[in-house]
Design a protein around this motif. Sequence first.
Motif, PDB file in Angstrom:
ATOM      1  N   SER A   1      -5.701   3.195  17.520  1.00  0.00           N
ATOM      2  CA  SER A   1      -6.782   3.558  16.587  1.00  0.00           C
ATOM      3  C   SER A   1      -6.308   4.584  15.562  1.00  0.00           C
ATOM      4  N   ALA A   2      -5.479   5.560  16.000  1.00  0.00           N
ATOM      5  CA  ALA A   2      -4.949   6.561  15.073  1.00  0.00           C
ATOM      6  C   ALA A   2      -4.043   5.914  14.026  1.00  0.00           C
ATOM      7  N   ILE A   3      -3.215   4.972  14.467  1.00  0.00           N
ATOM      8  CA  ILE A   3      -2.359   4.230  13.520  1.00  0.00           C
ATOM      9  C   ILE A   3      -3.216   3.449  12.526  1.00  0.00           C
ATOM     10  N   THR A   4      -4.302   2.855  13.039  1.00  0.00           N
ATOM     11  CA  THR A   4      -5.207   2.092  12.182  1.00  0.00           C
ATOM     12  C   THR A   4      -5.860   2.991  11.136  1.00  0.00           C
ATOM     13  N   LEU A   5      -6.265   4.194  11.546  1.00  0.00           N
ATOM     14  CA  LEU A   5      -6.872   5.138  10.602  1.00  0.00           C
ATOM     15  C   LEU A   5      -5.875   5.535   9.515  1.00  0.00           C
ATOM     16  N   THR A   6      -4.623   5.729   9.911  1.00  0.00           N
ATOM     17  CA  THR A   6      -3.575   6.063   8.929  1.00  0.00           C
ATOM     18  C   THR A   6      -3.414   4.949   7.906  1.00  0.00           C
ATOM     19  N   CYS A   7      -3.396   3.706   8.403  1.00  0.00           N
ATOM     20  CA  CYS A   7      -3.274   2.552   7.495  1.00  0.00           C
ATOM     21  C   CYS A   7      -4.482   2.455   6.577  1.00  0.00           C
ATOM     22  N   ASN A   8      -5.644   2.821   7.105  1.00  0.00           N
ATOM     23  CA  ASN A   8      -6.868   2.774   6.302  1.00  0.00           C
ATOM     24  C   ASN A   8      -6.785   3.731   5.115  1.00  0.00           C
ATOM     25  N   ILE A   9      -6.415   4.990   5.379  1.00  0.00           N
ATOM     26  CA  ILE A   9      -6.265   5.971   4.293  1.00  0.00           C
ATOM     27  C   ILE A   9      -5.172   5.542   3.323  1.00  0.00           C
ATOM     28  N   LEU A  10      -4.082   4.999   3.868  1.00  0.00           N
ATOM     29  CA  LEU A  10      -2.970   4.531   3.030  1.00  0.00           C
ATOM     30  C   LEU A  10      -3.442   3.468   2.052  1.00  0.00           C
ATOM     31  N   LEU A  11      -4.169   2.463   2.552  1.00  0.00           N
ATOM     32  CA  LEU A  11      -4.629   1.373   1.686  1.00  0.00           C
ATOM     33  C   LEU A  11      -5.684   1.859   0.701  1.00  0.00           C
ATOM     34  N   LEU A  12      -6.521   2.802   1.102  1.00  0.00           N
ATOM     35  CA  LEU A  12      -7.553   3.320   0.201  1.00  0.00           C
ATOM     36  C   LEU A  12      -6.923   4.044  -0.983  1.00  0.00           C
ATOM     37  N   VAL A  13      -5.949   4.906  -0.708  1.00  0.00           N
ATOM     38  CA  VAL A  13      -5.259   5.624  -1.795  1.00  0.00           C
ATOM     39  C   VAL A  13      -4.510   4.638  -2.689  1.00  0.00           C
ATOM     40  N   ALA A  14      -3.894   3.609  -2.069  1.00  0.00           N
ATOM     41  CA  ALA A  14      -3.169   2.603  -2.851  1.00  0.00           C
ATOM     42  C   ALA A  14      -4.109   1.851  -3.788  1.00  0.00           C
TER      43      ALA A  14
ATOM     44  N   GLY B   1       0.815  -1.206   0.000  1.00  0.00           N
ATOM     45  CA  GLY B   1       0.000   0.000   0.000  1.00  0.00           C
ATOM     46  C   GLY B   1       0.851   1.260   0.000  1.00  0.00           C
ATOM     47  N   LEU B   2       1.947   1.245   0.771  1.00  0.00           N
ATOM     48  CA  LEU B   2       2.836   2.404   0.826  1.00  0.00           C
ATOM     49  C   LEU B   2       3.482   2.665  -0.532  1.00  0.00           C
ATOM     50  N   ILE B   3       3.939   1.591  -1.195  1.00  0.00           N
ATOM     51  CA  ILE B   3       4.601   1.727  -2.503  1.00  0.00           C
ATOM     52  C   ILE B   3       3.655   2.328  -3.534  1.00  0.00           C
ATOM     53  N   TYR B   4       2.387   1.868  -3.533  1.00  0.00           N
ATOM     54  CA  TYR B   4       1.447   2.333  -4.557  1.00  0.00           C
ATOM     55  C   TYR B   4       0.761   3.638  -4.163  1.00  0.00           C
ATOM     56  N   THR B   5       1.008   4.114  -2.929  1.00  0.00           N
ATOM     57  CA  THR B   5       0.497   5.424  -2.527  1.00  0.00           C
ATOM     58  C   THR B   5       1.499   6.531  -2.856  1.00  0.00           C
ATOM     59  N   VAL B   6       2.790   6.210  -2.757  1.00  0.00           N
ATOM     60  CA  VAL B   6       3.859   7.203  -2.930  1.00  0.00           C
ATOM     61  C   VAL B   6       3.783   7.967  -4.252  1.00  0.00           C
ATOM     62  N   PRO B   7       3.461   7.336  -5.416  1.00  0.00           N
ATOM     63  CA  PRO B   7       3.450   8.094  -6.681  1.00  0.00           C
ATOM     64  C   PRO B   7       2.513   9.298  -6.686  1.00  0.00           C
ATOM     65  N   ASN B   8       1.523   9.315  -5.805  1.00  0.00           N
ATOM     66  CA  ASN B   8       0.571  10.425  -5.786  1.00  0.00           C
ATOM     67  C   ASN B   8       1.173  11.713  -5.215  1.00  0.00           C
ATOM     68  N   PHE B   9       2.373  11.642  -4.630  1.00  0.00           N
ATOM     69  CA  PHE B   9       2.979  12.812  -4.005  1.00  0.00           C
ATOM     70  C   PHE B   9       4.024  13.495  -4.891  1.00  0.00           C
ATOM     71  N   PHE B  10       4.251  12.979  -6.104  1.00  0.00           N
ATOM     72  CA  PHE B  10       5.280  13.548  -6.972  1.00  0.00           C
ATOM     73  C   PHE B  10       4.745  14.642  -7.897  1.00  0.00           C
ATOM     74  N   GLY B  11       3.421  14.748  -8.024  1.00  0.00           N
ATOM     75  CA  GLY B  11       2.841  15.801  -8.846  1.00  0.00           C
ATOM     76  C   GLY B  11       2.991  15.553 -10.340  1.00  0.00           C
ATOM     77  N   GLU B  12       2.711  16.596 -11.142  1.00  0.00           N
ATOM     78  CA  GLU B  12       2.744  16.495 -12.598  1.00  0.00           C
ATOM     79  C   GLU B  12       3.607  17.602 -13.192  1.00  0.00           C
ATOM     80  N   SER B  13       4.045  17.352 -14.406  1.00  0.00           N
ATOM     81  CA  SER B  13       4.876  18.320 -15.125  1.00  0.00           C
ATOM     82  C   SER B  13       4.266  18.604 -16.491  1.00  0.00           C
ATOM     83  N   PRO B  14       4.530  19.792 -17.059  1.00  0.00           N
ATOM     84  CA  PRO B  14       4.048  20.092 -18.413  1.00  0.00           C
ATOM     85  C   PRO B  14       4.730  19.191 -19.434  1.00  0.00           C
ATOM     86  N   ALA B  15       4.018  18.859 -20.472  1.00  0.00           N
ATOM     87  CA  ALA B  15       4.560  17.953 -21.492  1.00  0.00           C
ATOM     88  C   ALA B  15       3.962  18.289 -22.844  1.00  0.00           C
ATOM     89  N   VAL B  16       4.611  17.788 -23.874  1.00  0.00           N
ATOM     90  CA  VAL B  16       4.094  17.869 -25.237  1.00  0.00           C
ATOM     91  C   VAL B  16       3.894  16.443 -25.733  1.00  0.00           C
TER      92      VAL B  16
END
Length: 633
Positions: free
Chosen positions: A480-493, A19-34
């Motif tokens: 419970s807070a750690i569990t909530l963090t894991c929940n959001i992590l897996l959802l984004v993944a 889940g962590l590996i597949y969540t990380v790409p969402n934090f790199f943003g986008e760049s202009p392209a042609v």
Amino acid sequence: MNRYPLWKYILIAIVLITGLIYTVPNFFGESPAVQVSPGKATAKVTEATLHSVETALAAANIKPNGIFYEQGAQQNSVRVRFAPTEGELQLKARDVLETALNTDPADPTYIVALNLVPNTPQWLLSLNALPMYLGLDLRGGVHFLLAVDMKAAVNKRLETSVGDIRTLLRERRIRHSGITKSGDSIDITFASEAEADKALEVLRDRQADLQYELTGVDGKYIIHGTMSQKTMSSVQEYALKQNVSTLHNRINELGVAEPVIAQQGADRIVVQLPGVQDTAKAKDILGRTATLEVRMVDDSPEALTSLSQGTVPFGTERFKDREGRDILVKKEVVLTGDNLNDAQPGFDNQTHEPTVNLTLDNKGARKFKDVTRENVGKRMAIILFEKGKGEVVTAPVIRQEIGGGRVQISGRMTTVEATDTALLLRAGSLAAPMEIIEERLVGPSLGAENIKAGFRSTVWGFLCVSLFMILYYQLFGIISAITLTCNILLLVALLSMLQATLTLPGIAAMALTLGMAVDSNVLINERIREELRAGRMPQLAISEGYEMAFNTILDSNITSLIAGVALLIFGSGPVRGFAVVHCLGNLTSIFTAVMVSRAIVNLYYGRKKKLTKLSIGQVWRPNATVKSAAKGA
């Protein structure tokens, strides 16, 4: 009692790391392209195109951040990426590539469009770890509302009916004085009443799409045919669906991630293209008109001699094939793309050569059988017309009469060419003209603000809930807070792995998922407290608390999941985006609240044999309160 076997810890760790590996790409943003993609249905982006792009950029002293060649069933393009701050360089590169690749600006071979691409590192791309798609409200892009010309669709159907009626009457040897289309009706004139009656019987039997009425005027008998309301509605519905399907095929050329193409009302189509910055190119793609025609090739010695002298004989037209060679084709149209039901690549059973297998409708099958019977040994050309210019896709030789509506095209094609040709023939053309009546540009800056606002609200909600849980449940609140963090992590993944589209309603669904996950943790903690109030030992209270809370958590999430599935099935647009995140959030909530939470508790408390107290906040015991009050009295 409260110990997990090693394999469960390993399984949970693998899930969370993935889940962590597949969540990380969402934090790199986008760049202009042609992006360079085919400008014609018969054109292709190849490695030679990639080399031309590299050469043109190097000659202009433009150094991009990366050049990517993408080839697949849904993507055939070259993308040139720049740094996030190099927007001006992006515009300069587009102009350079436009000049280098399209020698004839009036008839461009390639589409050179501005776009946005993710900044995901190569090692994540090698794992197919990609960021989730963002909707128009988050990423920016263009929004179009198109009106379909339903009157033109009906007129086109009537024109087809005129040709079918003329062929039918000729086959039945029924003489008529002329067939004309007047407005929304067809008039067929006869010299005698007997011929008119005979034709009326045949038409009502074979051409039931029209309603017929026989009238006599000045010694002439006229059959007046009008389209029934049911047929008219069917034609308009088909035109709308066909246009939506064709738009899907065209927009694939832009490489747009998760475009929204949907019907709106009886004659409107909504098109949303997230991430597209070049509105002119998007309009060019949407407005393209492509039609397919089948004609006979004129290979007679006289025609070839005239062609070699640079002249075109009467009754023929000159086209070029894919290799740039001139071909003389007769003007008479045998079939159009309207008669084609399907096209699939395949192989010849005898020669094992790649082929394209066509399936025609009943009218097309009948026409094709007659034409092939009369032209054995001659060539037949399949021509694609785009923007008023035609190109011969293939020109096979007719070996024998072909009946049954199934046609096999072969002739020195590779497997890739056969697949491309089948895709091209399936793509079809617009069933009716369309006009853009509304155009709206959503800037990336507005999308960024929406992301920040949605992200900010979710983070603040998470922090407030976590703080309350920690203060109220102490160590179990931290778990419970750690569990909530894991929940959001897996959802984004999961959203990233499924390449789902995230919109503002999706962010709202994330907040709702967070609330439901908190509810599950509260249920578990309160059940453990109840067991402690009942006098259970801490280890037994943990075990009973999780087991008794599990059924309640499962019931509440399943009922919520049913509601989400209903929204997913019957909803559309933003509602479906909300439903997708909501359904996935239910699944991750069950897993994290039951599996991850208990794994942490077991890891901390499971090995303590003489456990006398749990850090779960104040446990109020009614009996103890009563005794304390009596003692004070």
